[in-house]
Design an enzyme around this catalytic site. Structure first.
Site, PDB file in Angstrom:
ATOM      1  N   LYS A  14      29.140  68.790 -24.125  1.00 33.76           N
ATOM      2  CA  LYS A  14      30.084  68.713 -23.001  1.00 33.76           C
ATOM      3  C   LYS A  14      29.452  68.039 -21.787  1.00 33.76           C
ATOM      4  O   LYS A  14      30.074  67.207 -21.145  1.00 33.76           O
ATOM      5  CB  LYS A  14      30.568  70.125 -22.601  1.00 33.76           C
ATOM      6  CG  LYS A  14      31.249  70.902 -23.729  1.00 33.76           C
ATOM      7  CD  LYS A  14      31.835  72.221 -23.245  1.00 33.76           C
ATOM      8  CE  LYS A  14      30.824  73.239 -22.786  1.00 33.76           C
ATOM      9  NZ  LYS A  14      29.917  73.759 -23.816  1.00 33.76           N
ATOM     10  N   ARG A  89      36.080  80.034 -19.551  1.00 35.80           N
ATOM     11  CA  ARG A  89      35.402  80.612 -20.711  1.00 35.80           C
ATOM     12  C   ARG A  89      36.021  81.931 -21.140  1.00 35.80           C
ATOM     13  O   ARG A  89      35.554  82.539 -22.095  1.00 35.80           O
ATOM     14  CB  ARG A  89      33.947  80.856 -20.363  1.00 35.80           C
ATOM     15  CG  ARG A  89      32.969  79.839 -20.974  1.00 35.80           C
ATOM     16  CD  ARG A  89      31.628  80.175 -20.402  1.00 35.80           C
ATOM     17  NE  ARG A  89      30.467  79.782 -21.113  1.00 35.80           N
ATOM     18  CZ  ARG A  89      29.692  78.762 -20.756  1.00 35.80           C
ATOM     19  NH1 ARG A  89      30.055  77.950 -19.794  1.00 35.80           N
ATOM     20  NH2 ARG A  89      28.562  78.542 -21.383  1.00 35.80           N
ATOM     21  N   ARG A 128      16.963  71.038 -26.953  1.00 36.53           N
ATOM     22  CA  ARG A 128      17.209  70.912 -25.515  1.00 36.53           C
ATOM     23  C   ARG A 128      16.269  71.838 -24.737  1.00 36.53           C
ATOM     24  O   ARG A 128      15.771  71.477 -23.676  1.00 36.53           O
ATOM     25  CB  ARG A 128      18.679  71.255 -25.208  1.00 36.53           C
ATOM     26  CG  ARG A 128      19.063  71.046 -23.756  1.00 36.53           C
ATOM     27  CD  ARG A 128      20.549  71.120 -23.548  1.00 36.53           C
ATOM     28  NE  ARG A 128      21.049  72.494 -23.523  1.00 36.53           N
ATOM     29  CZ  ARG A 128      22.325  72.828 -23.409  1.00 36.53           C
ATOM     30  NH1 ARG A 128      23.250  71.888 -23.340  1.00 36.53           N
ATOM     31  NH2 ARG A 128      22.697  74.087 -23.388  1.00 36.53           N
ATOM     32  N   ARG A 134      15.209  74.992 -19.998  1.00 36.75           N
ATOM     33  CA  ARG A 134      16.193  76.076 -19.835  1.00 36.75           C
ATOM     34  C   ARG A 134      15.779  77.273 -20.682  1.00 36.75           C
ATOM     35  O   ARG A 134      15.723  77.173 -21.910  1.00 36.75           O
ATOM     36  CB  ARG A 134      17.581  75.583 -20.266  1.00 36.75           C
ATOM     37  CG  ARG A 134      18.383  74.993 -19.145  1.00 36.75           C
ATOM     38  CD  ARG A 134      19.751  74.575 -19.604  1.00 36.75           C
ATOM     39  NE  ARG A 134      20.592  75.689 -19.999  1.00 36.75           N
ATOM     40  CZ  ARG A 134      21.901  75.591 -20.223  1.00 36.75           C
ATOM     41  NH1 ARG A 134      22.490  74.426 -20.083  1.00 36.75           N
ATOM     42  NH2 ARG A 134      22.602  76.638 -20.592  1.00 36.75           N
TER      43      ARG A 134
HETATM   44  P1  AMP Z   1      26.263  76.561 -19.588  1.00 34.66           P
HETATM   45  O1  AMP Z   1      25.361  75.653 -18.833  1.00 34.66           O
HETATM   46  O2  AMP Z   1      27.706  76.158 -19.504  1.00 34.66           O
HETATM   47  O3  AMP Z   1      25.813  76.795 -21.009  1.00 34.66           O
HETATM   48  O4  AMP Z   1      26.180  77.980 -18.861  1.00 34.66           O
HETATM   49  C1  AMP Z   1      24.973  78.700 -18.744  1.00 34.66           C
HETATM   50  C2  AMP Z   1      25.271  80.164 -18.444  1.00 34.66           C
HETATM   51  O5  AMP Z   1      25.975  80.267 -17.195  1.00 34.66           O
HETATM   52  C3  AMP Z   1      26.179  80.868 -19.451  1.00 34.66           C
HETATM   53  O6  AMP Z   1      25.457  81.367 -20.567  1.00 34.66           O
HETATM   54  C4  AMP Z   1      26.771  81.984 -18.603  1.00 34.66           C
HETATM   55  O7  AMP Z   1      25.837  83.040 -18.395  1.00 34.66           O
HETATM   56  C5  AMP Z   1      26.963  81.292 -17.255  1.00 34.66           C
HETATM   57  N1  AMP Z   1      28.294  80.648 -17.170  1.00 34.66           N
HETATM   58  C6  AMP Z   1      28.555  79.324 -17.076  1.00 34.66           C
HETATM   59  N2  AMP Z   1      29.872  79.104 -16.989  1.00 34.66           N
HETATM   60  C7  AMP Z   1      30.472  80.324 -17.053  1.00 34.66           C
HETATM   61  C8  AMP Z   1      31.822  80.757 -17.044  1.00 34.66           C
HETATM   62  N3  AMP Z   1      32.839  79.874 -16.964  1.00 34.66           N
HETATM   63  N4  AMP Z   1      32.062  82.081 -17.133  1.00 34.66           N
HETATM   64  C9  AMP Z   1      31.054  82.983 -17.193  1.00 34.66           C
HETATM   65  N5  AMP Z   1      29.759  82.636 -17.231  1.00 34.66           N
HETATM   66  C10 AMP Z   1      29.454  81.324 -17.161  1.00 34.66           C
END
Ligand code: AMP
Length: 191
Positions: A14, A89, A128, A134
Protein backbone atom coordinates in the site's frame (compact mmCIF):
# COMPACT_ATOMS: atom_id res chain seq x y z
CA UNK A 1 -12.56 14.93 -5.34
CA UNK A 2 -10.85 11.62 -6.02
CA UNK A 3 -11.07 9.92 -2.61
CA UNK A 4 -9.71 6.38 -2.57
CA UNK A 5 -9.26 3.72 0.10
CA UNK A 6 -6.15 1.65 -0.61
CA UNK A 7 -6.77 -1.56 1.28
CA UNK A 8 -4.83 -4.71 2.04
CA UNK A 9 -2.98 -6.63 4.74
CA UNK A 10 0.36 -5.45 6.18
CA UNK A 11 3.03 -5.87 3.51
CA UNK A 12 0.61 -5.79 0.56
CA UNK A 13 2.41 -2.79 -0.98
CA UNK A 14 0.00 0.00 0.00
CA UNK A 15 2.76 2.45 0.92
CA UNK A 16 4.75 1.82 -2.28
CA UNK A 17 1.72 2.19 -4.52
CA UNK A 18 0.44 5.25 -2.62
CA UNK A 19 3.67 7.09 -3.37
CA UNK A 20 3.16 6.55 -7.10
CA UNK A 21 -0.57 7.32 -7.00
CA UNK A 22 -0.23 10.63 -5.16
CA UNK A 23 2.23 11.75 -7.80
CA UNK A 24 0.13 10.67 -10.78
CA UNK A 25 -3.23 11.96 -9.51
CA UNK A 26 -1.95 14.84 -7.35
CA UNK A 27 -3.61 13.51 -4.20
CA UNK A 28 -3.07 13.89 -0.46
CA UNK A 29 -1.68 10.76 1.19
CA UNK A 30 -3.18 9.89 4.58
CA UNK A 31 -1.30 6.91 6.02
CA UNK A 32 -2.33 6.43 9.64
CA UNK A 33 0.73 4.20 10.25
CA UNK A 34 3.07 6.96 8.98
CA UNK A 35 1.21 9.59 11.03
CA UNK A 36 1.57 7.48 14.19
CA UNK A 37 5.28 6.89 13.51
CA UNK A 38 5.73 10.66 13.14
CA UNK A 39 3.98 11.26 16.46
CA UNK A 40 6.18 8.59 18.06
CA UNK A 41 9.39 10.14 16.76
CA UNK A 42 8.28 13.59 17.94
CA UNK A 43 7.32 12.22 21.36
CA UNK A 44 3.79 13.72 21.32
CA UNK A 45 1.04 12.70 23.77
CA UNK A 46 -0.80 10.98 20.93
CA UNK A 47 2.38 9.08 20.05
CA UNK A 48 2.77 7.92 23.64
CA UNK A 49 -0.82 6.67 23.69
CA UNK A 50 -0.34 4.76 20.41
CA UNK A 51 3.06 3.23 21.14
CA UNK A 52 2.03 0.23 23.24
CA UNK A 53 -0.57 -0.90 20.70
CA UNK A 54 1.82 -0.48 17.78
CA UNK A 55 4.70 -2.29 19.50
CA UNK A 56 2.54 -5.36 20.04
CA UNK A 57 0.88 -5.26 16.62
CA UNK A 58 -2.58 -4.36 17.93
CA UNK A 59 -4.85 -1.64 16.59
CA UNK A 60 -4.75 1.78 18.21
CA UNK A 61 -8.24 2.56 19.64
CA UNK A 62 -10.70 3.95 17.07
CA UNK A 63 -11.30 7.32 18.77
CA UNK A 64 -7.57 8.15 18.67
CA UNK A 65 -7.24 7.18 14.99
CA UNK A 66 -10.43 8.93 13.88
CA UNK A 67 -9.48 12.18 15.68
CA UNK A 68 -6.08 12.16 14.00
CA UNK A 69 -7.59 11.59 10.51
CA UNK A 70 -10.22 14.29 11.09
CA UNK A 71 -7.48 16.78 11.90
CA UNK A 72 -5.46 15.77 8.83
CA UNK A 73 -8.45 16.08 6.44
CA UNK A 74 -9.32 19.50 7.87
CA UNK A 75 -5.74 20.71 7.50
CA UNK A 76 -5.86 20.22 3.71
CA UNK A 77 -8.75 22.34 2.47
CA UNK A 78 -7.50 22.56 -1.13
CA UNK A 79 -6.86 18.86 -1.68
CA UNK A 80 -7.83 17.30 -5.03
CA UNK A 81 -8.56 14.06 -3.18
CA UNK A 82 -7.28 11.76 -0.47
CA UNK A 83 -5.68 8.34 -0.59
CA UNK A 84 -6.39 6.57 2.67
CA UNK A 85 -3.65 4.00 3.32
CA UNK A 86 -3.96 1.71 6.34
CA UNK A 87 -7.26 3.40 7.22
CA UNK A 88 -10.08 2.51 7.81
CA UNK A 89 -9.03 -0.66 9.65
CA UNK A 90 -12.32 -1.32 11.46
CA UNK A 91 -15.95 -0.98 10.35
CA UNK A 92 -16.36 1.70 13.01
CA UNK A 93 -13.53 3.70 11.37
CA UNK A 94 -15.15 3.23 7.93
CA UNK A 95 -18.46 4.61 9.24
CA UNK A 96 -16.65 7.53 10.86
CA UNK A 97 -14.81 8.27 7.60
CA UNK A 98 -18.11 8.42 5.69
CA UNK A 99 -19.42 10.92 8.25
CA UNK A 100 -16.24 13.04 8.11
CA UNK A 101 -16.37 13.18 4.31
CA UNK A 102 -20.12 13.88 4.30
CA UNK A 103 -19.41 17.16 6.09
CA UNK A 104 -17.27 18.08 3.06
CA UNK A 105 -19.85 16.73 0.58
CA UNK A 106 -17.26 14.43 -0.93
CA UNK A 107 -17.60 10.63 -0.69
CA UNK A 108 -15.14 7.75 -1.07
CA UNK A 109 -15.32 6.88 -4.78
CA UNK A 110 -13.84 3.42 -4.45
CA UNK A 111 -11.74 0.94 -2.55
CA UNK A 112 -8.76 -0.75 -4.18
CA UNK A 113 -7.90 -3.97 -2.32
CA UNK A 114 -4.46 -5.51 -2.90
CA UNK A 115 -4.56 -9.31 -2.61
CA UNK A 116 -1.33 -11.06 -1.57
CA UNK A 117 -0.96 -14.63 -0.18
CA UNK A 118 -0.03 -14.73 3.53
CA UNK A 119 3.25 -16.59 3.05
CA UNK A 120 4.40 -13.87 0.61
CA UNK A 121 3.35 -11.15 3.10
CA UNK A 122 5.41 -12.68 5.90
CA UNK A 123 8.45 -12.89 3.63
CA UNK A 124 8.05 -9.25 2.54
CA UNK A 125 7.56 -7.97 6.11
CA UNK A 126 10.65 -9.74 7.45
CA UNK A 127 12.67 -8.29 4.54
CA UNK A 128 11.25 -4.81 5.22
CA UNK A 129 12.14 -5.17 8.93
CA UNK A 130 15.80 -5.68 8.01
CA UNK A 131 15.87 -2.51 5.88
CA UNK A 132 13.50 -0.10 7.63
CA UNK A 133 14.32 -0.94 11.23
CA UNK A 134 10.58 -1.13 12.00
CA UNK A 135 10.44 -3.23 15.17
CA UNK A 136 6.93 -4.50 14.37
CA UNK A 137 8.39 -6.09 11.19
CA UNK A 138 11.22 -7.87 12.94
CA UNK A 139 9.59 -10.70 14.82
CA UNK A 140 7.57 -13.55 13.36
CA UNK A 141 5.17 -13.44 16.34
CA UNK A 142 4.44 -9.73 15.84
CA UNK A 143 3.90 -10.25 12.12
CA UNK A 144 1.57 -13.21 12.76
CA UNK A 145 -0.32 -11.11 15.27
CA UNK A 146 -0.78 -8.25 12.80
CA UNK A 147 -2.05 -10.64 10.14
CA UNK A 148 -4.48 -12.16 12.66
CA UNK A 149 -5.70 -8.69 13.68
CA UNK A 150 -6.16 -7.94 9.97
CA UNK A 151 -8.29 -11.07 9.51
CA UNK A 152 -10.40 -10.48 12.64
CA UNK A 153 -10.90 -6.72 12.63
CA UNK A 154 -9.94 -5.26 9.26
CA UNK A 155 -11.19 -7.72 6.64
CA UNK A 156 -14.88 -6.89 7.45
CA UNK A 157 -14.13 -3.36 6.16
CA UNK A 158 -14.01 -4.80 2.63
CA UNK A 159 -17.66 -5.95 3.01
CA UNK A 160 -18.59 -2.45 4.14
CA UNK A 161 -17.42 -1.11 0.75
CA UNK A 162 -18.72 -4.14 -1.17
CA UNK A 163 -22.21 -3.29 0.07
CA UNK A 164 -21.74 0.22 -1.36
CA UNK A 165 -20.54 -1.31 -4.69
CA UNK A 166 -17.15 0.35 -4.20
CA UNK A 167 -14.95 -2.74 -3.76
CA UNK A 168 -12.26 -3.56 -6.37
CA UNK A 169 -9.78 -6.37 -5.95
CA UNK A 170 -6.29 -6.25 -7.54
CA UNK A 171 -3.67 -9.00 -7.61
CA UNK A 172 -0.84 -7.56 -5.49
CA UNK A 173 1.83 -10.02 -6.69
CA UNK A 174 4.02 -8.91 -9.59
CA UNK A 175 6.26 -6.00 -10.42
CA UNK A 176 5.56 -2.61 -8.82
CA UNK A 177 4.83 -1.08 -12.24
CA UNK A 178 2.51 -3.90 -13.32
CA UNK A 179 0.47 -3.57 -10.15
CA UNK A 180 0.47 0.23 -10.42
CA UNK A 181 -0.87 0.03 -13.95
CA UNK A 182 -3.72 -2.28 -12.86
CA UNK A 183 -4.59 0.07 -10.00
CA UNK A 184 -4.67 3.07 -12.36
CA UNK A 185 -6.96 1.24 -14.79
CA UNK A 186 -9.36 0.63 -11.89
CA UNK A 187 -9.12 4.19 -10.53
CA UNK A 188 -9.83 5.61 -13.98
CA UNK A 189 -13.28 3.96 -13.81
CA UNK A 190 -14.13 5.81 -10.55
CA UNK A 191 -16.57 8.68 -10.81
P1 AMP B 1 0.97 0.35 9.32
O1 AMP B 1 2.15 1.21 9.04
O2 AMP B 1 -0.24 0.75 8.53
O3 AMP B 1 1.27 -1.12 9.20
O4 AMP B 1 0.58 0.60 10.84
C1 AMP B 1 1.47 0.33 11.91
C2 AMP B 1 0.69 0.22 13.21
O5 AMP B 1 0.03 1.46 13.49
C3 AMP B 1 -0.43 -0.82 13.22
O6 AMP B 1 0.04 -2.12 13.53
C4 AMP B 1 -1.35 -0.27 14.30
O7 AMP B 1 -0.83 -0.52 15.61
C5 AMP B 1 -1.26 1.24 14.07
N1 AMP B 1 -2.28 1.69 13.10
C6 AMP B 1 -2.06 2.21 11.87
N2 AMP B 1 -3.22 2.54 11.28
C7 AMP B 1 -4.21 2.20 12.16
C8 AMP B 1 -5.62 2.26 12.12
N3 AMP B 1 -6.27 2.74 11.03
N4 AMP B 1 -6.31 1.82 13.19
C9 AMP B 1 -5.68 1.35 14.29
N5 AMP B 1 -4.34 1.24 14.38
C10 AMP B 1 -3.60 1.66 13.34
Amino acid sequence: MLNIVLFGPPGAGKGTQSEKLIEKYNLTHISTGDLFRKHLSEGTELGKKAQKFMDDGFLVPDEIVIGMVDEKIKSDEDSKGFIFDGFPRTVNQAEALDSLLATKNTPILGMVALEVPFEELKKRLLERGKISGRTDDQSVEKIDNRIQVYLDETLPVSDFYRKQSKYNSIDGVGSIDEIFSKICTTIDTFN
